[in-house]
Write an enzyme that holds these catalytic residues in place. Structure first.
Site, mmCIF file in Angstrom:
data_model
loop_
_atom_site.group_PDB
_atom_site.id
_atom_site.type_symbol
_atom_site.label_atom_id
_atom_site.label_comp_id
_atom_site.label_asym_id
_atom_site.label_seq_id
_atom_site.Cartn_x
_atom_site.Cartn_y
_atom_site.Cartn_z
ATOM 1 C CD GLU A 196 -2.859 -1.207 2.435
ATOM 2 O OE1 GLU A 196 -2.735 -0.360 3.327
ATOM 3 O OE2 GLU A 196 -3.767 -2.069 2.442
ATOM 4 C CD GLU A 222 -4.817 -7.830 1.997
ATOM 5 O OE1 GLU A 222 -5.691 -7.107 2.517
ATOM 6 O OE2 GLU A 222 -3.606 -7.564 2.067
#
Ligand code: HXH
Length: 339
Positions: A138, A245
């Site tokens: 991220e 995810e």
């Protein structure tokens, strides 16, 4: 679900054995409370929180591996693959890392030394267990034209911390597959920035082997066309892809209602159609995709039951709160020869 009936339920990962691995994020509670379900349906595991910086390295001279070791042992005992998550992130990272004892910021050199030492210790410990690491998580900014998200990493070390992390991980375990992992990965603006970052890394000879699409999706977004375009764009870099995810939230990301206490029939039906369409698309790209990991196993425990609305339940997975297959499970199975 009685034990007898369970025999008629195909194993999810076996149904996809011609396409990709099927994983689940686990934690020390779920490997006990849902251990049988996890062992039956998934052939790959990721520690939800237990290998993050703050979990394993709370102080400079203290490593805490008990919880992570439990997950690695569960994977070993049940012959499951294991992914590592995650080495560099702006969240769930201990404050000491960026500070001197007196609280002043550390130098760039010291931060990179600490990063190397952290990566060396964690990656080498699980060398025999973990085949792939989310090295950097991220770092791309969601909005605007800026490439990198503001963070202490960027403030202190400059953008090179990203390449360094991959280099340190590669030195620690030359056999591990190394991933860049991010969310909103199918949003065109962010997709193009992720692509640019990874392309730059590859052009500099940095050891990056894959892109992790977190795939925290909802009933409503992203569109299948956006998912397809993102897969094609990342695959055009010649890298392996994983969905790292996956979950499909019942709520739009700006829907902050807190009065929904069980999934409506409409939600369940929309989710069935969405899971069917998503797995149809993923199957089409199976030559590029090596694993699809859900961020949980069953709806009794999911991080989305606390995010973004604390205490609001969500039902984003393929198994219900009693660990029974949902309609969505059967729609996903329908994409395979075991249907
Ligand atoms: C993931 N982040 C992490 O990789 C994983 O380690 C964790 O267990 C759960 C989810 C996804 C995420 C990213 C940002 C975020 C919430 C979740 O917060 C915002 C989302 C959109 C816009 C602004 C903030």
């Amino acid at each position: 679900m009685s034990r007898m009936e369970d025999g008629n339920i195909p194993k999810l990962y076996e149904a996809f054995s011609d396409s990709f691995d099927i994983g689940a994020a686990v934690n020390p509670r779920t490997i006990i409370q849902a251990g049988d379900l996890i062992a039956k349906h998934f052939n790959s595991l990721t520690a939800e929180n237990e290998m993050k910086f703050v979990s394993v390295h709370p102080a400079e001279d203290t490593y805490t591996f008990e919880a992570a070791d439990k997950i690695a042992a569960f994977a070993r005992e049940n012959n499951k693959k294991l992914r590592g998550h995650t080495l560099v992130w702006h969240n769930q990272t201990s404050d000491w890392l960026f500070q001197e004892a007196d609280g002043s910021p550390v130098s760039r050199e010291k931060l990179l030394d600490r990063l190397k030492s952290h990566i060396d210790t964690v990656v080498k410990r699980y060398k025999e267990d973990i085949y792939a690491w989310d090295v950097v998580n991220e770092v791309i900014s969601d909005e605007g034209s800026g490439l990198l998200r503001p963070s202490k990493w960027l403030d202190i070390a400059g953008p090179e911390f990203i390449a360094k992390a991959f280099e340190f991980a590669h030195e620690a375990d030359p056999k591990a597959q190394l991933f860049y992992n991010d969310y909103n990965e199918s949003n065109p603006l962010k997709r193009d920035k992720i692509y640019q970052l990874v392309k730059n890394l590859l052009e500099q000879g940095v050891p990056v082997h894959g892109v992790g699409l977190q795939a925290h999706w909802s009933l409503y977004s992203p569109g299948l066309d956006e998912i397809r375009a993102a897969i094609e764009k990342y695959a055009s870099l010649g890298l392996r892809l994983q969905l790292t995810e996956l979950d499909i939230s019942m709520f739009r990301h700006d829907d902050l209602r807190s009065d929904v206490v069980s999934p409506t029939d409409e939600m369940l039906e929309l989710q069935e159609r969405r899971y069917e369409a998503v797995f149809h698309l993923l199957s089409e790209y199976r030559n590029h995709i090596d694993a699809v990991t859900f961020w949980g196993a069953a709806d009794d425990y999911t991080w989305l039951s606390d995010f973004p609305v604390r205490g609001r339940k969500n039902w984003p997975l393929l198994f219900n709160e009693s660990h029974e297959p949902k309609g969505s499970f059967w729609r996903v199975i329908k994409q395979t020869s075991l249907s």
